[in-house]
Design an enzyme around this catalytic site. Sequence first.
Site, PDB file in Angstrom:
ATOM      1  N   ARG A  75       0.857  -1.186   0.000  1.00 53.24           N
ATOM      2  CA  ARG A  75       0.000   0.000   0.000  1.00 53.24           C
ATOM      3  C   ARG A  75       0.895   1.238   0.000  1.00 53.24           C
ATOM      4  O   ARG A  75       1.696   1.417   0.917  1.00 53.24           O
ATOM      5  CB  ARG A  75      -0.899  -0.009   1.237  1.00 53.24           C
ATOM      6  CG  ARG A  75      -1.693   1.261   1.396  1.00 53.24           C
ATOM      7  CD  ARG A  75      -2.698   1.222   2.559  1.00 53.24           C
ATOM      8  NE  ARG A  75      -3.370   2.504   2.626  1.00 53.24           N
ATOM      9  CZ  ARG A  75      -3.219   3.375   3.615  1.00 53.24           C
ATOM     10  NH1 ARG A  75      -2.469   3.102   4.672  1.00 53.24           N
ATOM     11  NH2 ARG A  75      -3.831   4.551   3.573  1.00 53.24           N
ATOM     12  N   HIS A 119      -2.700  10.945   0.619  1.00 54.35           N
ATOM     13  CA  HIS A 119      -2.193  10.676   1.969  1.00 54.35           C
ATOM     14  C   HIS A 119      -1.504  11.957   2.452  1.00 54.35           C
ATOM     15  O   HIS A 119      -0.298  12.001   2.677  1.00 54.35           O
ATOM     16  CB  HIS A 119      -1.249   9.469   1.963  1.00 54.35           C
ATOM     17  CG  HIS A 119      -0.983   8.868   3.314  1.00 54.35           C
ATOM     18  ND1 HIS A 119      -1.111   7.520   3.573  1.00 54.35           N
ATOM     19  CD2 HIS A 119      -0.583   9.422   4.478  1.00 54.35           C
ATOM     20  CE1 HIS A 119      -0.790   7.274   4.843  1.00 54.35           C
ATOM     21  NE2 HIS A 119      -0.454   8.410   5.409  1.00 54.35           N
ATOM     22  N   GLU A 164      -7.136   8.730   6.203  1.00 53.96           N
ATOM     23  CA  GLU A 164      -7.380   9.410   7.481  1.00 53.96           C
ATOM     24  C   GLU A 164      -7.775  10.876   7.335  1.00 53.96           C
ATOM     25  O   GLU A 164      -7.041  11.774   7.765  1.00 53.96           O
ATOM     26  CB  GLU A 164      -6.143   9.309   8.379  1.00 53.96           C
ATOM     27  CG  GLU A 164      -5.739   7.884   8.711  1.00 53.96           C
ATOM     28  CD  GLU A 164      -4.643   7.822   9.773  1.00 53.96           C
ATOM     29  OE1 GLU A 164      -4.147   8.870  10.218  1.00 53.96           O
ATOM     30  OE2 GLU A 164      -4.275   6.694  10.169  1.00 53.96           O
ATOM     31  N   ASN A 289      -7.246   2.062   9.946  1.00 55.01           N
ATOM     32  CA  ASN A 289      -5.931   2.204  10.554  1.00 55.01           C
ATOM     33  C   ASN A 289      -6.134   2.165  12.061  1.00 55.01           C
ATOM     34  O   ASN A 289      -6.885   2.976  12.623  1.00 55.01           O
ATOM     35  CB  ASN A 289      -5.283   3.532  10.155  1.00 55.01           C
ATOM     36  CG  ASN A 289      -4.992   3.597   8.662  1.00 55.01           C
ATOM     37  OD1 ASN A 289      -5.114   2.592   7.957  1.00 55.01           O
ATOM     38  ND2 ASN A 289      -4.606   4.764   8.179  1.00 55.01           N
ATOM     39  N   TYR A 291      -4.199   1.868  15.859  1.00 53.91           N
ATOM     40  CA  TYR A 291      -2.959   1.889  16.642  1.00 53.91           C
ATOM     41  C   TYR A 291      -3.185   1.732  18.132  1.00 53.91           C
ATOM     42  O   TYR A 291      -2.388   1.121  18.829  1.00 53.91           O
ATOM     43  CB  TYR A 291      -2.203   3.202  16.405  1.00 53.91           C
ATOM     44  CG  TYR A 291      -1.613   3.289  15.008  1.00 53.91           C
ATOM     45  CD1 TYR A 291      -0.377   2.734  14.728  1.00 53.91           C
ATOM     46  CD2 TYR A 291      -2.315   3.898  13.970  1.00 53.91           C
ATOM     47  CE1 TYR A 291       0.174   2.788  13.462  1.00 53.91           C
ATOM     48  CE2 TYR A 291      -1.773   3.951  12.682  1.00 53.91           C
ATOM     49  CZ  TYR A 291      -0.531   3.386  12.444  1.00 53.91           C
ATOM     50  OH  TYR A 291       0.005   3.428  11.191  1.00 53.91           O
ATOM     51  N   GLU A 349      -3.451   0.021   8.204  1.00 50.50           N
ATOM     52  CA  GLU A 349      -2.244   0.369   8.962  1.00 50.50           C
ATOM     53  C   GLU A 349      -2.374  -0.174  10.367  1.00 50.50           C
ATOM     54  O   GLU A 349      -3.452  -0.130  10.962  1.00 50.50           O
ATOM     55  CB  GLU A 349      -2.049   1.893   9.081  1.00 50.50           C
ATOM     56  CG  GLU A 349      -1.649   2.586   7.817  1.00 50.50           C
ATOM     57  CD  GLU A 349      -1.492   4.099   7.997  1.00 50.50           C
ATOM     58  OE1 GLU A 349      -1.211   4.556   9.134  1.00 50.50           O
ATOM     59  OE2 GLU A 349      -1.665   4.807   7.005  1.00 50.50           O
TER      60      GLU A 349
HETATM   61  C1  FCB Z   1      -1.083   7.352  10.653  1.00 46.39           C
HETATM   62  C2  FCB Z   1      -0.667   7.832   9.287  1.00 46.39           C
HETATM   63  C3  FCB Z   1       0.653   7.294   8.816  1.00 46.39           C
HETATM   64  C4  FCB Z   1       1.654   7.184   9.932  1.00 46.39           C
HETATM   65  C5  FCB Z   1       1.057   6.485  11.136  1.00 46.39           C
HETATM   66  C6  FCB Z   1       2.006   6.301  12.278  1.00 46.39           C
HETATM   67  O1  FCB Z   1      -1.923   8.284  11.237  1.00 46.39           O
HETATM   68  O2  FCB Z   1      -1.639   7.500   8.338  1.00 46.39           O
HETATM   69  O3  FCB Z   1       1.103   8.099   7.754  1.00 46.39           O
HETATM   70  O4  FCB Z   1       2.189   8.409  10.230  1.00 46.39           O
HETATM   71  O5  FCB Z   1      -0.068   7.187  11.573  1.00 46.39           O
END
Ligand code: FCB
Length: 445
Positions: A75, A119, A164, A289, A291, A349
């Site tokens: 990607r 992006h 995002e 995405n 985290y 992500e």
């Molecule tokens: C996300 C972004 C990516 C990267 C990660 C850690 O928010 O999409 O570009 O910076 O965080």
Amino acid sequence: MTLFKENFLWGAATSAYQVEGSPLADGAGPSNWHHFVHQPGTVLNGDTGDVACDHYRRYAEDVALMRQLGLNAYRFSINWSRVLPEGRGRINPAGLAFYQRLVDCLLEHGIQPCVTLFHWDLPLALDEQGGWANRDCAAWFADYAQVMFRALGDKVPLWATLNEPWVVMDAGYMHGVHAPGHRSLREVPLVAHNLLRAHALGVQAFRAEGKGQIGLVVNLEPKYAATPSLEDAAAMQRGHAYMNRWFLDGVLLGAYPEELPAMFGAHWPQFTAEDMRLLLEPFDFLGINYYTRTVNRDAPDALPPHAEPVRQEGAEYTELGWEVFPEGLTRTLLWVKQRYGNIPLYITENGAAIIDPPATQGGVADPRRVEYLRSHLLAARAAMRQGVDLRGYFAWSLLDNLEWSLGFSKPFGLVKVDFTTQQRTIKDSGYFYRDVIASRGAALG
Ligand code: FCB
């Protein structure tokens, strides 16, 4: 029995400004990120994307690394101003040729290209006309998207319109820590709305060309309340509406969360019924995405959503200050299914910023990143067991890279990059991921 089907996409992700370097090469125009990082004080240690991972010139070496890891998908994003130096109108064939070379190289190695059109790097020329706060930006995006569909549509099966949009709006236009560096409560709802109009018009342009699949990539974080008080519960709800529901309710329900007008007061505009109908343009998949989570407490004097994060005693945090919270991924995937229906999903992500030791003969030992990957892949599998239609997983990131305003100080890569020599070294997490892919998940345990 593995739940990961034969055609499950095992990928890694990057974005143009974070890895490519050569921002003005071969006739490219400047992007707003190029402009932003060259303003003093915007990026930690004065780092810039001028060279980054030099992926623009070393892409073939990087594709060979993907091959070594056994990835079947990559990607990446297009730098809009490489292709259209002024953002619209004149095409720069040399810029387009870079992405054609990259796509061909991926296909030669049996790796599926997955393209994100936006992006975060907007052509500076468009930024100077108001950027995403300008209603016309949505149409400029759709015209650019059409150029890309025509150039690569035969070879790229999976497209994302935006990455995002929430971060563009929140970091770029509310807090001013990302390009274009605005702090404007008035612009924020307009920017969010124009981004989603751009997404919808981009999908319409795609349908006209008629190949492959197209979706939207959003970042989601489950919200928790810091205490059982009513105030903190309300702060959690506001945080959830602001970050998770704004964009998804917009494109999947055709309405914005009712918490938002109260949060923005006089800055909340009226959106026409016609616009809201446009947002409902059907698309093929959602990229998520993921985290971390956030634990919110009420903060009436803060900017919307009038909530602030509370650190959790005893929890593990990465270098970005993000709590490691894998069960939040299961919860998020199930929430999407329950609220919006059983949409095909990709985790576009997921990864961890962890300071790594120097590379040695033995490679790079990054046990915490290995554990992060393992626990999140298990969390994804748990959601699949409960019926979530998950079709792929992309680790963030293939390479250590420029973490936006935090510069090179926050490595996320499966592959370490030495930014003085550009030497790449596969980390233990890269080899772990390779084993997971080769065993279709059995190596997760
Ligand atoms: C996300 C972004 C990516 C990267 C990660 C850690 O928010 O999409 O570009 O910076 O965080």
